[in-house]
Design an enzyme around this catalytic site. Sequence first.
Site, short mmCIF file in Angstrom:
data_model
loop_
_atom_site.label_atom_id
_atom_site.label_comp_id
_atom_site.label_asym_id
_atom_site.label_seq_id
_atom_site.Cartn_x
_atom_site.Cartn_y
_atom_site.Cartn_z
N ARG A 5 0.82 -1.21 0.00
CA ARG A 5 0.00 0.00 0.00
C ARG A 5 0.85 1.27 0.00
O ARG A 5 0.58 2.22 -0.72
CB ARG A 5 -0.93 -0.01 1.21
CG ARG A 5 -2.02 -1.07 1.15
CD ARG A 5 -2.93 -0.99 2.37
NE ARG A 5 -3.96 -2.00 2.32
CZ ARG A 5 -3.82 -3.23 2.80
NH1 ARG A 5 -2.67 -3.58 3.36
NH2 ARG A 5 -4.81 -4.12 2.73
N ILE A 6 1.89 1.28 0.85
CA ILE A 6 2.72 2.49 0.95
C ILE A 6 3.55 2.68 -0.31
O ILE A 6 3.60 3.78 -0.88
CB ILE A 6 3.61 2.43 2.20
CG1 ILE A 6 2.75 2.41 3.47
CG2 ILE A 6 4.57 3.63 2.22
CD1 ILE A 6 3.54 2.19 4.74
N GLU A 30 15.78 1.96 18.43
CA GLU A 30 14.75 2.98 18.70
C GLU A 30 14.07 2.65 20.03
O GLU A 30 13.59 1.53 20.20
CB GLU A 30 13.71 3.01 17.60
CG GLU A 30 14.23 3.44 16.24
CD GLU A 30 13.14 3.38 15.17
OE1 GLU A 30 11.95 3.21 15.53
OE2 GLU A 30 13.47 3.50 13.99
N THR A 89 11.73 4.73 5.10
CA THR A 89 10.65 5.02 6.03
C THR A 89 9.97 3.72 6.46
O THR A 89 8.84 3.73 6.93
CB THR A 89 9.60 5.96 5.40
OG1 THR A 89 9.13 5.38 4.18
CG2 THR A 89 10.19 7.33 5.12
N ARG A 134 11.64 0.16 8.15
CA ARG A 134 12.19 -0.26 9.44
C ARG A 134 13.70 -0.11 9.39
O ARG A 134 14.35 -0.40 8.38
CB ARG A 134 11.83 -1.70 9.75
CG ARG A 134 10.38 -1.92 10.19
CD ARG A 134 10.13 -1.28 11.57
NE ARG A 134 8.81 -1.57 12.09
CZ ARG A 134 7.73 -0.82 11.88
NH1 ARG A 134 7.83 0.24 11.10
NH2 ARG A 134 6.58 -1.13 12.43
N HIS A 191 11.30 8.47 13.42
CA HIS A 191 10.26 7.46 13.16
C HIS A 191 8.87 8.09 13.28
O HIS A 191 8.00 7.61 14.02
CB HIS A 191 10.38 6.27 14.13
CG HIS A 191 9.70 5.03 13.61
ND1 HIS A 191 10.04 3.77 14.03
CD2 HIS A 191 8.70 4.86 12.71
CE1 HIS A 191 9.27 2.87 13.42
NE2 HIS A 191 8.45 3.52 12.62
#
Length: 325
Positions: free
Chosen positions: A151-152, A262, A231, A233, A282
Site C-alpha cells: 500500500r505504501i 529505537e 521510512t 524499518r 520514526h
Amino acid sequence: MKQIILIPQDVDDSGKDYLIEKGYELRILHDSSIETICNNISDCSGLLLRTAPCTEEVFDAAPNLRVIGRHGVGYDNIDLAAATARRIQVCYTPLANANSVAEHTIMLLLACAKNLVIKDKELRQGNYEIRNLMPGRDVFGKTLGIIGFGRIGNSVAKKAALGLEMNILAYGHRLKIDNVPDYVTIMEEVDELIRQSDFISLHIPYSEETKGFIDSKKLSLMNPDAVLINTARGGIVNEDDLYQALKEHKILGAGLDVFEEEPFKETLSNIFQLDNVIVTPHSAALTKEAMARMSLDAAIGIDEVLSGRKLSWPVNQIDERNHGI
C-alpha cells in the site's frame, strides 16, 4: 462486568471513545515497560498496542488476553508465534497510515534532492553564498526505485509519477503484475533496480529475511549521485555499511525516518554526524490524521474479536487445532 482493554501508551481519543461507547473499561498506563505491562494485564481481555514490546513474558502474565490491536502496520514488536500458540488474535491497521508515510517519503526525497536541511542551517548562520555552493537537483525525469510495493510503496509511486513526473521502477517478492499501474515498471531483480535508480525508497517489512537487506554489497550497486530513503524499518539497512558509503561519498545522501535502535539507549549512530543525511524520529506515520485512524482501526479490531464479529484486518490465523501462523 466490563471487559478491560489495556493501553500501555496513550492513543488518540477516537479509538478510546469507540471502545468506551462499546462498553469496555480502559486501563491506560504511563510506563510501557514489560514489567509494568505484566503487572497490569492479568485481568485484561484486549491490548491496544503501539510500540511497546509484547513478549512471551507478557503473555504468561495475561491469562485472559484474547486480542491485540496493533496501532500501526508493523508488528515486529509482537511475538507472533507465542500469541498464536495461545490463541490470541492479532490485528493491525493497514489502511490507516499508508498515505501519511508516502507523503513523508516524498518529503525526504525532495529535501535530499534540494539540500534543504544544510541550506537552512547555513543560511541561519549568515552564509547566503550556500545557494551557489550547493545547488539542488530536479527530480523531474529521474528514476525512483521502490523496493516493496504494498500500500505504501504504491502510494509513493503514484505521488512521484503523477505529481513529480518521475520514472518508477518497483520490486517485490509477491508483487501481482495485474495490479500494477501502467506508470510503474516491474523489475525481476532487485540489484538491477538499484543500479538504474537515482532514488531508492524502502517499503519492506522487517524480518529475519530482510534484516540487513541493504548492506555494503547493495550500496556498492548504487550510483554516486543516488539517494537512499528509508521510512520502513531501521533493521533492514546495515547502518555501519550505510555510514561508510555516505562518509566516503559512494552515494550522494540518505533520508532516514527509522533506525536499528529505537529509541536510542546509548550513543547516537555515527550517521548523525554526517551532513548528507536527513533524519526524522520514526514519525512518518505520526500525523494527527493517521494517529486518529490508527487508534480507531485498532479499537475496531479489538471489538470485532471480543464481540465475535468478522475481523477486518487480521495478522495471524487462529485455527481449531491451535497451531500455525
